[in-house]
Write an enzyme that holds these catalytic residues in place. Structure first.
Site, PDB file in Angstrom:
ATOM      1  N   ILE A  12      61.992  78.851  10.355  1.00 37.52           N
ATOM      2  CA  ILE A  12      61.095  79.902  10.831  1.00 37.52           C
ATOM      3  C   ILE A  12      60.332  79.453  12.067  1.00 37.52           C
ATOM      4  O   ILE A  12      60.193  80.205  13.037  1.00 37.52           O
ATOM      5  CB  ILE A  12      60.126  80.343   9.717  1.00 37.52           C
ATOM      6  CG1 ILE A  12      60.914  80.938   8.537  1.00 37.52           C
ATOM      7  CG2 ILE A  12      59.124  81.364  10.252  1.00 37.52           C
ATOM      8  CD1 ILE A  12      61.794  82.124   8.899  1.00 37.52           C
ATOM      9  N   SER A 158      56.833  87.599   2.716  1.00 35.01           N
ATOM     10  CA  SER A 158      58.128  86.923   2.750  1.00 35.01           C
ATOM     11  C   SER A 158      59.122  87.775   3.513  1.00 35.01           C
ATOM     12  O   SER A 158      58.864  88.945   3.807  1.00 35.01           O
ATOM     13  CB  SER A 158      58.647  86.688   1.325  1.00 35.01           C
ATOM     14  OG  SER A 158      58.983  87.924   0.713  1.00 35.01           O
ATOM     15  N   CYS A 159      60.280  87.201   3.809  1.00 28.89           N
ATOM     16  CA  CYS A 159      61.316  87.974   4.500  1.00 28.89           C
ATOM     17  C   CYS A 159      61.758  89.163   3.656  1.00 28.89           C
ATOM     18  O   CYS A 159      62.024  90.249   4.184  1.00 28.89           O
ATOM     19  CB  CYS A 159      62.503  87.079   4.842  1.00 28.89           C
ATOM     20  SG  CYS A 159      63.274  86.278   3.413  1.00 28.89           S
ATOM     21  N   THR A 160      61.806  88.982   2.331  1.00 31.19           N
ATOM     22  CA  THR A 160      62.286  90.062   1.471  1.00 31.19           C
ATOM     23  C   THR A 160      61.233  91.150   1.281  1.00 31.19           C
ATOM     24  O   THR A 160      61.579  92.336   1.226  1.00 31.19           O
ATOM     25  CB  THR A 160      62.756  89.514   0.117  1.00 31.19           C
ATOM     26  OG1 THR A 160      61.757  88.649  -0.428  1.00 31.19           O
ATOM     27  CG2 THR A 160      64.050  88.731   0.273  1.00 31.19           C
ATOM     28  N   ARG A 204      70.336  75.170  -9.028  1.00 28.36           N
ATOM     29  CA  ARG A 204      70.338  74.672  -7.655  1.00 28.36           C
ATOM     30  C   ARG A 204      70.856  73.239  -7.561  1.00 28.36           C
ATOM     31  O   ARG A 204      70.854  72.653  -6.478  1.00 28.36           O
ATOM     32  CB  ARG A 204      68.935  74.776  -7.053  1.00 28.36           C
ATOM     33  CG  ARG A 204      68.554  76.215  -6.769  1.00 28.36           C
ATOM     34  CD  ARG A 204      67.294  76.310  -5.957  1.00 28.36           C
ATOM     35  NE  ARG A 204      66.368  77.259  -6.551  1.00 28.36           N
ATOM     36  CZ  ARG A 204      65.272  77.708  -5.966  1.00 28.36           C
ATOM     37  NH1 ARG A 204      64.952  77.279  -4.765  1.00 28.36           N
ATOM     38  NH2 ARG A 204      64.475  78.558  -6.569  1.00 28.36           N
ATOM     39  N   THR A 217      62.693  84.706  -8.391  1.00 23.12           N
ATOM     40  CA  THR A 217      62.031  85.424  -7.308  1.00 23.12           C
ATOM     41  C   THR A 217      60.737  86.038  -7.816  1.00 23.12           C
ATOM     42  O   THR A 217      60.652  86.445  -8.982  1.00 23.12           O
ATOM     43  CB  THR A 217      62.928  86.529  -6.719  1.00 23.12           C
ATOM     44  OG1 THR A 217      62.215  87.215  -5.678  1.00 23.12           O
ATOM     45  CG2 THR A 217      63.347  87.542  -7.768  1.00 23.12           C
ATOM     46  N   LYS A 218      59.751  86.087  -6.952  1.00 24.21           N
ATOM     47  CA  LYS A 218      58.485  86.754  -7.263  1.00 24.21           C
ATOM     48  C   LYS A 218      58.303  87.985  -6.385  1.00 24.21           C
ATOM     49  O   LYS A 218      57.181  88.407  -6.113  1.00 24.21           O
ATOM     50  CB  LYS A 218      57.322  85.782  -7.071  1.00 24.21           C
ATOM     51  CG  LYS A 218      57.354  84.597  -8.037  1.00 24.21           C
ATOM     52  CD  LYS A 218      56.164  83.669  -7.821  1.00 24.21           C
ATOM     53  CE  LYS A 218      56.217  82.487  -8.796  1.00 24.21           C
ATOM     54  NZ  LYS A 218      55.079  81.548  -8.573  1.00 24.21           N
ATOM     55  N   ARG A 240      71.682  83.746  -4.542  1.00 24.09           N
ATOM     56  CA  ARG A 240      72.034  83.146  -3.251  1.00 24.09           C
ATOM     57  C   ARG A 240      73.553  83.158  -3.116  1.00 24.09           C
ATOM     58  O   ARG A 240      74.278  82.826  -4.070  1.00 24.09           O
ATOM     59  CB  ARG A 240      71.519  81.710  -3.175  1.00 24.09           C
ATOM     60  CG  ARG A 240      70.008  81.569  -3.362  1.00 24.09           C
ATOM     61  CD  ARG A 240      69.252  81.672  -2.062  1.00 24.09           C
ATOM     62  NE  ARG A 240      67.806  81.514  -2.283  1.00 24.09           N
ATOM     63  CZ  ARG A 240      67.177  80.355  -2.318  1.00 24.09           C
ATOM     64  NH1 ARG A 240      67.863  79.219  -2.150  1.00 24.09           N
ATOM     65  NH2 ARG A 240      65.877  80.309  -2.514  1.00 24.09           N
ATOM     66  N   ASN A 322      67.042  87.544   7.566  1.00 22.83           N
ATOM     67  CA  ASN A 322      65.879  86.980   6.885  1.00 22.83           C
ATOM     68  C   ASN A 322      65.143  85.935   7.714  1.00 22.83           C
ATOM     69  O   ASN A 322      64.018  85.569   7.387  1.00 22.83           O
ATOM     70  CB  ASN A 322      66.277  86.387   5.534  1.00 22.83           C
ATOM     71  CG  ASN A 322      67.534  85.539   5.595  1.00 22.83           C
ATOM     72  OD1 ASN A 322      68.644  86.082   5.535  1.00 22.83           O
ATOM     73  ND2 ASN A 322      67.390  84.232   5.712  1.00 22.83           N
TER      74      ASN A 322
END
Length: 341
Positions: A12, A158-160, A204, A217-218, A240, A322
């Site tokens: 970013i 966030s991006c989302t 992950r 995710t939140k 992902r 994103n």
């Protein structure tokens, strides 16, 4: 002129610096410093050459204390390089920093922001949702007009949330939303593994390029922060996928009106041409994820994928870059914060 420092020069941070020049905002924003623990040669190299976004259109050079962004007329911008691991040590006062774009992903509470201000910055904008004690969370195009002079330490979400919240607002304003669910189909990130390796999240531990990987995710909490009336009304999951950039969001909402597909799509078109111009875009072209790479919009609705069931269950596919879209919103929010002072 807004004098900006970037704390954290990762995905970013570097995109934000590029966006200053590529978005035409250099006449209003000057990046005076970058704080990053990496070596200057790596910082300059990754700014010049980017796997997702291609070669930066400006020539980049560096020495041990500066990155130089060269212009075609022979002039250049000099950006001070810092390698400091603690916020109180940062020389924001000496550098005349107006606003810090904290892109570390590490800091994000009121205390962290106050440390930047104590170091000499006037304003702080975090590049992730941050803690609930921040002065405000801004999704540009939706609630940036709520900014006041008292809002010194702010999150850019966030991006989302930047992708989905404008669409939720458009649908709710037009038809009224009862509830919704979201599936985020997100490109791989640098908290994943190239090959199987240890991670606190067992999913992950697996190679990012070989699987579709569910992650926590939140996002629903981010929606509630912007729209308190939707508390407990939205749920979200995230996976992902093995791409390096661009995210798709599968949005399903139950609405209070009876609508047809064309009603939904036309509402998005109208918003993209008026109140959310530059924030939301609309397409019916047969595009795939790579086609949205380096798109500066927060959200792009694919109208060919809109579905309506029984008049009140609406499903939509919404795309975003994103990285690039979010970086551009960081700059928009920064300028909006400056305008309140």
């Amino acid at each position: 002129m807004l004098r900006v420092a970037i704390n954290g020069f990762g995905r970013i941070g570097r995109n934000v610096l590029r966006a200053v020049y590529e978005s035409g905002k250099r006449d209003r924003i000057q990046v005076v410093a970058v704080n990053e623990l990496a070596k200057p040669d790596a910082m300059a190299h990754l700014l010049q050459y980017d796997t997702s976004h291609g070669r930066f259109g400006k020539k980049i050079s560096h020495d041990q204390q500066h990155i130089y962004v060269h212009h075609q007329n022979g002039e250049y911008d000099s950006i001070r390089i810092l390698h400091l691991s603690e916020i109180p040590l940062l020389p924001w006062r000496d550098l005349g920093v107006d606003l810090v774009l904290d892109c570390t992903g590490v800091y994000g509470c009121q205390e962290d922001g106050q440390q930047h201000i104590d170091a000499g910055a006037k304003l702080v904008l975090f590049s992730h949702p941050g803690a609930s004690d921040l002065d405000n969370t801004i999704i540009y195009g939706v609630n940036h007009e709520t900014l006041t002079a008292e809002h010194k330490i702010v999150s850019n979400g966030s991006c989302t949330t930047n992708c989905i919240v404008p669409i939720i607002k458009v649908l709710d304003d037009a038809f009224g939303i009862d509830s919704g669910t979201i599936t985020t189909i997100h490109s791989s990130m640098n908290d994943q593994q190239v090959i199987d390796a240890y991670h606190n999240d067992l999913r992950r531990t697996r190679a990012a390029s070989q699987s579709i990987i569910p992650v926590d995710t939140k996002l629903h909490k981010g929606i509630e922060r912007i729209f308190p009336k939707f508390s407990n009304k939205f749920e979200a999951i995230s996976v992902r996928v093995p791409t390096v950039n661009v995210t798709a969001m599968d949005l399903s909402v139950t609405i209070k009106s009876n609508v047809k597909v064309n009603d939904v799509n036309q509402t998005i078109v109208n918003a993209s041409q008026c109140t959310l111009r530059g924030i939301v875009d609309y397409t019916e072209a047969p595009l795939v994820s790579i086609d949205f790479n380096h798109d500066p919009h927060s959200a792009i609705v694919d109208g060919t994928q809109t579905r309506v069931s029984n008049g009140q269950l609406v499903k939509m596919l919404v795309w975003c870059d994103n990285e690039w879209g979010f970086a551009n919103r960081m700059l928009d929010t920064a300028l909006a914060m400056q305008a309140t002072q």
